[in-house]
Every structure is written in structure tokens, then in C-alpha cells.
Design an enzyme around this catalytic site. Structure first.
Site, mmCIF file in Angstrom:
data_model
loop_
_atom_site.group_PDB
_atom_site.id
_atom_site.type_symbol
_atom_site.label_atom_id
_atom_site.label_comp_id
_atom_site.label_asym_id
_atom_site.label_seq_id
_atom_site.Cartn_x
_atom_site.Cartn_y
_atom_site.Cartn_z
ATOM 1 N N ASP A 199 0.843 -1.199 0.000
ATOM 2 C CA ASP A 199 0.000 0.000 0.000
ATOM 3 C C ASP A 199 0.875 1.246 0.000
ATOM 4 O OD1 ASP A 199 -2.472 -1.139 -0.084
ATOM 5 O OD2 ASP A 199 -2.837 -1.059 2.071
ATOM 6 N N LYS A 221 -1.252 0.744 -8.340
ATOM 7 C CA LYS A 221 -1.005 0.723 -9.784
ATOM 8 C C LYS A 221 -1.403 -0.606 -10.427
ATOM 9 C CE LYS A 221 2.673 4.172 -9.519
ATOM 10 N NZ LYS A 221 4.090 4.494 -9.781
#
Length: 407
Positions: A199, A221
């Protein structure tokens, strides 16, 4: 024995399960060594007129056999290993000679040079036994042992499995940001990972310590395609675990404190993927602590409540009972509340919380960029805007903010 003293000891691991071990003397040496012998499954016979209370307790529970007498010739018959630690030098010498005659490996606490075996400084971590010998310097042995065991436990000494390594996923709470605040177990699992899905709020500095072969994936992403963000993360965890990889899902704080850890665990369970959950230090208590704010304090606050502020109080998705929260007298800690800080403050005031209630806002707590800004509930929204506070930040509301460290 002296003619062999210049040669290094040959290290070996004795498999003593079910084999006879004789311990002479029930004092401090026996107190320290007996637990390891019992853990090895040895058939331990203690010969000593008296014993330390903890040693006596081991006899009472049947872990060892105890004959309450002094050493007699013949006591080492059929023994595989002997530990000689009485306070009688003559008995020690006689027993040591018997061990030599019977070819029984023998440790002597009073005279290492007269022994045929030395006890290394040992430690254990996750199935690994570390044994260190430095000849005549036991303190150095212990220091080296401690350094190695600590490195294995906290992951700074990488020792990955190469045989029969269990694959699966570990949901690891990385703590509030400072890499030193991750748990020892979490750091060790990171050191063993093939893939780390991290994270943005996880302790980023830990990623730089990973070996080059570890694949690090930024969860923000991961391509979502037709999936929601969380669903895509779940699928990535499953995909890599099914490929036989050891996967760590590195999360900020604790996986179960607004971390959606249970959703990931449920997805993994449904897919039949084994999962380990490693708790982390929540920013709700660690970040206030880092700037000197106790969430509870005797005579000031006997309770604290942690709420999410990622949706505004008037948003239909909010499940927080803000009116009840305003009536509480303890500390309120708001996570993910920067954007809605003004609305949160206004709602608490509207339901009875004093506008002069002290507030501390801590941005990027426990990291090098940590910043604390103080306000009151009435000025919170304006202060956040004026100071340019940005996430991640923890908002602490209550009289504990005004508690001075000085008595």
C-alpha cells in the site's frame, strides 16, 4: 585433554530423543541446561542431593527422573551424554574420568579443558537452531548468538527457505510508517517473500531492504480493468500465490483497522489459499503517542474512539453515529479525515461537543516528515486548509491534547 586444546571443537547436533542423559548436580547450571535437554526428548536422570526449586518442579511433573544422592561410580553406565556440575571437585573429576573410560561425551561446568564436549550458546528462531562456540569466551559466544537470532527474527539477516517452503499469503500490518515499528514477525516474513504487494501508506523504507529478486507491486497501480480496485488486489494475491510464490500483502497500520484486511482474507479463503495475518501497530494510537499525546490519561480520558472520516457525516454511506460520538467525554481519533475535517468538527459541535475542545492534527506521523498542528474543534477546518495539511494525517480530538508532559 590438554594436548588437544589447540584444536577447534568439532560442531555437531546431538539427537538425544529417548537416549539416556545423566546430569550431576541440581544447581544453576542444571536449571539452565535441563529445559533444552527435555525439549530434545532426552531421558534425563538427575543425580544430586538437592536441587533448585525449578529443577525440583521438573522432577515433580515427570519431565526428568531425580535420585536424591551424590555421584557414585557406575552412574554413567549406558549414558550417551553427561553434564557434570556439582560443587564437589573430586566427584567432578571422578565422573569425568568415568565418562572418558565409557566414551560418554561429557560437559564440565567447573573445568572446560577437562571436558570432552562444550555447550554452545544456542538460540532458536522459526525452526532454526543457532549454536555458537568461541572456545574459552562464553560471553562472546552469547553475543554472537544474540546478534544472529535477532537478525533472523527481525528479517535483517535474510535466510530464505530452499526446501519444502510453504507458499501462501501473509497480510502484514506494517505500522504507522517508521520502518522500525513493524513487528518482528512482519519483518521476517518480508525477508522471505517472493512478491510484495504494498500500500502507499505502508512503511516504504522497508521495500528498499528487499533482495533484488523480490517483485514489489504498488497496489495503487494494479490494473483494474473491469474490476474494482479491491477486487483487483484480491485477484493479484490469488494469482501469485497459485503460481507457487510466497506473497506478502504489506499494509499500513493494522490490516483490520480500516485496512480491508478481512475482505482479502475472505477472498483468499474462498480460493483455498492459506493466509497468515500479522497484526500491526495502528496509527490511531501510535501517531498521537509519537507527538506526545496519550489517547487516554488518568483523570482526563477513560476511553478513546477511533472512527473513519473518509466520508462526510451527512453522506448516506456513513455508518458513524456522530451525535452519540459528540456526547462522549473521551478522546476521538479520526483517520482518513483531512478532506472532511471541517464537516466533522461542525457536526460534533452541533451535537454538543465544545467548540473549544483541543485538537491535534499529525501529518505523516512517525516518519521523518512528521508534523503536528494544533487547533480547536471550532477552528479545525480552517486550520487544516491554512496549514496545507494533506493525507496521511491523524486527527486527535479531546482534552488529552492539552496534557503537558511536565508533571
Amino acid at each position: 585433554m590438554a594436548e588437544h586444546a589447540e584444536h577447534a571443537a568439532y560442531p555437531v547436533g546431538l539427537r538425544l530423543s529417548g537416549r539416556r542423559v545423566v546430569v550431576l548436580g541440581g544447581g544453576q547450571v542444571a536449571q539452565r541446561r535441563l529445559p533444552s535437554l527435555v525439549a530434545a526428548g532426552a531421558d534425563v536422570l538427575l543425580i544430586s542431593p538437592s536441587a533448585k526449586p525449578s529443577v525440583e518442579a521438573m522432577a515433580d511433573t515427570g519431565e526428568i527422573r531425580w535420585e536424591r544422592r551424590r555421584y557414585e561410580p557406575g552412574d554413567l553406565a549406558d549414558a550417551w551424554y553427561a553434564l557434570i556440575s556439582t560443587d564437589d571437585p573430586e566427584a567432578n573429576t571422578a565422573a569425568s574420568q568415568e565418562a572418558e573410560d565409557r566414551r560418554v561425551w561429557c560437559v564440565r561446568s567447573d573445568d572446560a579443558e577437562a571436558a570432552t564436549a562444550w555447550t554452545p550458546a544456542t538460540g532458536r528462531s522459526e525452526g532454526v537452531t543457532v549454536a555458537v562456540l568461541t572456545g574459552r569466551d562464553p560471553r562472546r559466544s552469547a553475543a554472537v548468538r544474540d546478534a544472529i537470532v535477532e537478525g533472523l527474527r527481525d528479517g535483517t539477516l535474510a535466510a530464505p527457505h530452499h526446501r519444502a517452503r510453504a507458499t501462501g499469503v501473509a497480510l502484514v500490518g506494517g505500522g504507522p510508517g517508521d520502518p522500525d515499528l513493524i513487528t518482528v514477525r512482519g519483518r521476517r516474513l518480508l525477508a522471505e517473500a517472493d512478491v510484495v504487494i504494498a500500500d502507499r501508506l505502508g512503511p516504504r523504507d522497508l521495500l528498499a531492504e528487499l533482495p533484488p529478486h523480490v517483485e514489489v507491486i504498488d497496489a495503487a497501480k494494479i490494473p483494474y480493468g473491469r474490476f474494482m480496485a479491491q477486487e483487483a488486489i484480491n485477484n493479484a494475491l490469488i494469482e501469485h500465490a497459485r503460481a507457487g510464490k510466497t506473497v506478502v500483502r504489506l499494509k499500513g497500520g493494522d490490516p483490520y483497522v480500516f485496512g480491508r484486511g478481512m475482505e482479502e482474507l475472505q477472498a483468499l479463503a474462498e480460493a483455498g489459499i492459506p493466509c497468515t495475518v500479522v497484526p500491526g501497530i495502528s496509527s490511531s494510537i501510535s501517531v498521537p503517542s509519537a507527538v506526545g499525546v496519550p489517547v487516554t490519561h488518568r483523570g482526563v480520558a477513560q476511553e478513546f474512539t477511533v472512527v473513519s472520516g473518509h466520508v462526510a457525516p451527512d453522506d448516506e454511506r456513513s455508518t458513524v453515529d456522530w451525535s452519540a460520538l459528540a456526547r462522549l467525554r473521551g478522546t476521538v481519533v479520526v483517520l482518513m479525515g483531512v478532506e472532511n475535517s471541517g464537516a466533522i468538527a461542525a457536526t460534533l459541535i452541533a451535537h454538543g461537543r465544545g467548540a473549544d475542545t483541543p485538537v491535534a492534527v499529525v501529518q505523516e506521523g512517525t516518519t521523518a516528515a512528521q508534523r503536528r498542528v494544533d487547533a480547536t474543534l471550532g477552528t479545525l477546518g480552517e486550520t487544516v486548509r491554512a496549514e496545507g495539511i494533506r493525507p496521511p494525517a491523524v486527527i486527535v480530538i479531546g482534552d488529552v491534547v492539552a496534557v503537558n508532559p511536565a508533571p
